[in-house]
Design a protein around this motif. Structure first.
Motif, PDB file in Angstrom:
ATOM      1  N   ASP A 213      89.451  68.943  38.115  1.00  0.00           N
ATOM      2  CA  ASP A 213      90.996  69.560  37.343  1.00  0.00           C
ATOM      3  C   ASP A 213      90.485  68.868  36.380  1.00  0.00           C
ATOM      4  OD1 ASP A 213      93.198  70.213  36.738  1.00  0.00           O
ATOM      5  OD2 ASP A 213      93.893  70.781  38.396  1.00  0.00           O
ATOM      6  N   LYS A 214      90.734  69.717  35.290  1.00  0.00           N
ATOM      7  CA  LYS A 214      91.318  69.574  34.119  1.00  0.00           C
ATOM      8  C   LYS A 214      92.422  68.985  32.938  1.00  0.00           C
ATOM      9  CE  LYS A 214      87.117  71.923  31.823  1.00  0.00           C
ATOM     10  NZ  LYS A 214      86.690  73.706  31.004  1.00  0.00           N
ATOM     11  N   ASP A 215      93.381  70.000  34.040  1.00  0.00           N
ATOM     12  CA  ASP A 215      94.936  69.424  33.819  1.00  0.00           C
ATOM     13  C   ASP A 215      94.965  68.422  33.947  1.00  0.00           C
ATOM     14  OD1 ASP A 215      95.174  71.994  32.844  1.00  0.00           O
ATOM     15  OD2 ASP A 215      95.768  73.229  34.284  1.00  0.00           O
ATOM     16  N   ARG A 218      94.035  65.873  32.030  1.00  0.00           N
ATOM     17  CA  ARG A 218      94.897  66.023  29.982  1.00  0.00           C
ATOM     18  C   ARG A 218      95.941  64.859  30.657  1.00  0.00           C
ATOM     19  NH1 ARG A 218      95.462  70.870  30.068  1.00  0.00           N
ATOM     20  NH2 ARG A 218      93.351  71.052  29.154  1.00  0.00           N
ATOM     21  N   THR A 234     100.697  67.275  40.175  1.00  0.00           N
ATOM     22  CA  THR A 234     100.331  68.406  40.188  1.00  0.00           C
ATOM     23  C   THR A 234     100.466  69.218  41.437  1.00  0.00           C
ATOM     24  OG1 THR A 234      97.950  68.037  41.332  1.00  0.00           O
ATOM     25  CG2 THR A 234      98.517  68.367  38.790  1.00  0.00           C
ATOM     26  N   ASP A 239     102.377  72.748  37.822  1.00  0.00           N
ATOM     27  CA  ASP A 239     102.267  72.853  36.455  1.00  0.00           C
ATOM     28  C   ASP A 239     103.655  73.126  35.408  1.00  0.00           C
ATOM     29  OD1 ASP A 239     103.471  75.997  36.504  1.00  0.00           O
ATOM     30  OD2 ASP A 239     101.672  76.885  36.496  1.00  0.00           O
ATOM     31  N   ASN A 332     100.961  69.188  29.425  1.00  0.00           N
ATOM     32  CA  ASN A 332      99.327  70.397  29.732  1.00  0.00           C
ATOM     33  C   ASN A 332     100.469  71.876  28.705  1.00  0.00           C
ATOM     34  OD1 ASN A 332      98.098  69.490  31.531  1.00  0.00           O
ATOM     35  ND2 ASN A 332      99.466  69.762  33.613  1.00  0.00           N
ATOM     36  N   GLU A 333     101.292  71.937  28.395  1.00  0.00           N
ATOM     37  CA  GLU A 333     101.248  72.877  26.654  1.00  0.00           C
ATOM     38  C   GLU A 333     100.115  72.257  26.292  1.00  0.00           C
ATOM     39  OE1 GLU A 333     105.568  73.212  25.873  1.00  0.00           O
ATOM     40  OE2 GLU A 333     106.238  73.402  28.196  1.00  0.00           O
ATOM     41  N   GLU A 334      99.752  73.572  25.260  1.00  0.00           N
ATOM     42  CA  GLU A 334      98.824  73.224  24.400  1.00  0.00           C
ATOM     43  C   GLU A 334      99.671  73.652  23.611  1.00  0.00           C
ATOM     44  OE1 GLU A 334      95.873  72.555  24.994  1.00  0.00           O
ATOM     45  OE2 GLU A 334      95.257  73.117  26.901  1.00  0.00           O
TER      46      GLU A 334
END
Length: 334
Positions: A213-215, A218, A234, A239, A332-334
Motif C-alpha cells: 500500500d503506497k499510502d 507514505r 488506516t 484515508d 496523504n494529501e498531495e
C-alpha cells in the motif's frame, strides 16, 4: 429519518435478535428469532427495500449490514456508548431496546444520530490483523508475568522481567527454579514459544500488507510511525476524507479533553478515550519514540517546553499524540 417504509430496530444478542418496527400509520410490530444463518435469512425475507433498519455497533451488526445490502434497505449502525445520552431509560430489555432503536431512526435524521461508519473489506481485514496482534502480545505479556511470579515463589527476587523476554535467556535462568515451579515454568515457556512464533508470523503478514500500500508507505515516512501504527490508523481512521480537520480526527480517537462549560467557567478534564484504544495506544508509543529520538524535531521540542513550564509528563505526551494524529491523517494529501 424520512422514508416510505418501516422504521425498524434490531437488538442483537449472541444467539437471538429482537425486532421492533413502526409502519407509516404508526402501528408497532414485533418479532424475534435466532441469529444463525438460517435465522437471519428468515429475518431478511421480512424486510423490504424501503425499510430503515437501526442496530447497535458490534461484529454481528457489520456482518448483517453487508448481507442486507442485497435487499436494498437503509441500514444505520449506532454507537452504543452514546445511545444512553440520547435515549436514557431505567427499563432495559431486548424488546425495549429494539423499540428505542426503531423510534430513534423514526424521529431523528441520520446526521443527528451517533452513527458508526461501516468499514470497507480492506479496513475490516486490517482491523482483524491489528486486533489479533494486540491480543497475542497481551497474552505473551501475561505469560511473562506468570513466569516472573514463579521465580518470586522460589524466593528469587533478583530476577527481572527483562531477563525473560527471549527463549535463549529463559533457558539460561530456568535452572534456578526448584520443586513444582520447574514443571510450571516449562509449560509457560512452551506457551511463550508458540505465542512468539505466531506473533512473528503475524508481524510478517502486517509488513507485507504495508508494503503493498503506497499510502501506508507514505505514512511511514513520518517519524515514529511504523508498520503497526500505520496499519491500525488506516484500518480505523481510513484515508481521513470524512474529517474536515485534524481536530475532528483527535476527537474521533478520544484524544481531546472533556469540556464542561457553564457561564464564564470552562473546565477541562481528562481525555474522552472515545475512540479505538489500540490506535490510541500506538499513537502514544509513536509519541514517546519521537520524544526519545535524537531527531524528534518540533514535537520533541514541544514536549520538553511543556514539561519545563509546569505541565506533567502525561499531559505533555498526550498533546504530542494528539498532534501526531493530526499529522498522520492528513499526510496523504498531495
Amino acid at each position: 429519518m424520512q422514508g416510505n417504509g418501516r422504521w425498524i430496530g434490531l437488538d442483537l444478542s449472541k444467539r437471538t435478535y429482537e425486532m421492533c418496527y413502526f409502519d407509516q400509520k404508526g402501528k408497532v410490530g414485533r418479532s424475534g428469532g435466532e441469529t444463525t444463518k438460517g435465522g437471519r435469512a428468515k429475518l431478511y425475507a421480512k424486510l423490504k427495500a424501503e425499510d430503515i433498519v437501526a442496530m447497535e455497533a458490534n461484529s454481528l451488526a457489520f456482518v448483517m449490514e453487508k448481507e442486507m445490502r442485497a435487499i436494498g434497505c437503509t441500514v444505520v449502525i449506532l454507537n452504543a456508548s452514546q445511545l444512553s445520552v440520547i435515549y436514557a431509560s431505567t427499563k432495559k430489555t431486548d424488546k425495549e431496546d429494539a423499540l428505542k432503536l426503531a423510534r430513534l431512526v423514526k424521529i431523528y435524521e441520520k446526521e443527528d444520530l451517533p452513527t458508526v461508519d461501516v468499514p470497507t473489506e480492506k479496513e475490516y481485514y486490517r482491523r482483524k490483523l491489528t486486533k489479533e496482534c494486540k491480543t497475542l502480545k497481551d497474552d505473551r505479556t501475561q505469560e511473562i508475568n506468570r513466569l516472573h511470579a514463579l521465580f518470586l515463589q522460589c524466593g528469587i527476587t533478583t530476577m527481572k522481567r527483562s531477563n525473560l523476554q527471549t527463549d535463549a535467556n529463559r533457558q539460561k535462568v530456568l535452572s534456578q527454579l526448584f520443586g513444582y515451579e520447574v514443571r510450571q515454568a516449562k509449560r509457560v515457556c512452551e506457551r511463550l514459544t508458540l505465542l512468539e512464533a505466531q506473533i512473528k508470523e503475524l508481524e510478517q503478514t502486517i509488513t507485507k500488507e504495508c508494503k503493498a500500500d503506497k499510502d501506508i508507505e507514505r505514512l511511514q515516512t513520518i517519524p515514529g510511525v511504523g508498520d503497526k501504527t500505520a496499519l491500525a490508523f488506516t484500518a480505523y481512521v481510513g484515508d481521513g476524507k470524512r474529517f474536515n480537520n485534524g481536530d475532528e480526527v483527535a476527537n474521533y480517537l478520544g484524544l481531546v479533553p472533556r469540556v464542561d462549560c457553564s457561564g464564564s467557567i470552562n473546565r477541562y478534564g481528562h481525555i474522552t478515550k472515545k475512540g479505538n484504544r489500540i490506535v490510541r495506544a500506538l499513537l502514544y508509543q509513536a509519541a514517546w519514540s519521537i520524544v526519545r529520538s535524537k531527531h524528534g524535531g518540533a514535537l520533541k521540542a514541544k514536549y520538553f517546553y511543556m514539561t519545563e513550564h509546569g505541565k506533567g509528563k502525561k499531559i505533555s505526551i498526550t498533546a504530542i499524540a494528539r498532534k501526531k494524529s493530526k499529522i498522520v491523517v492528513f499526510s496523504n494529501e498531495e
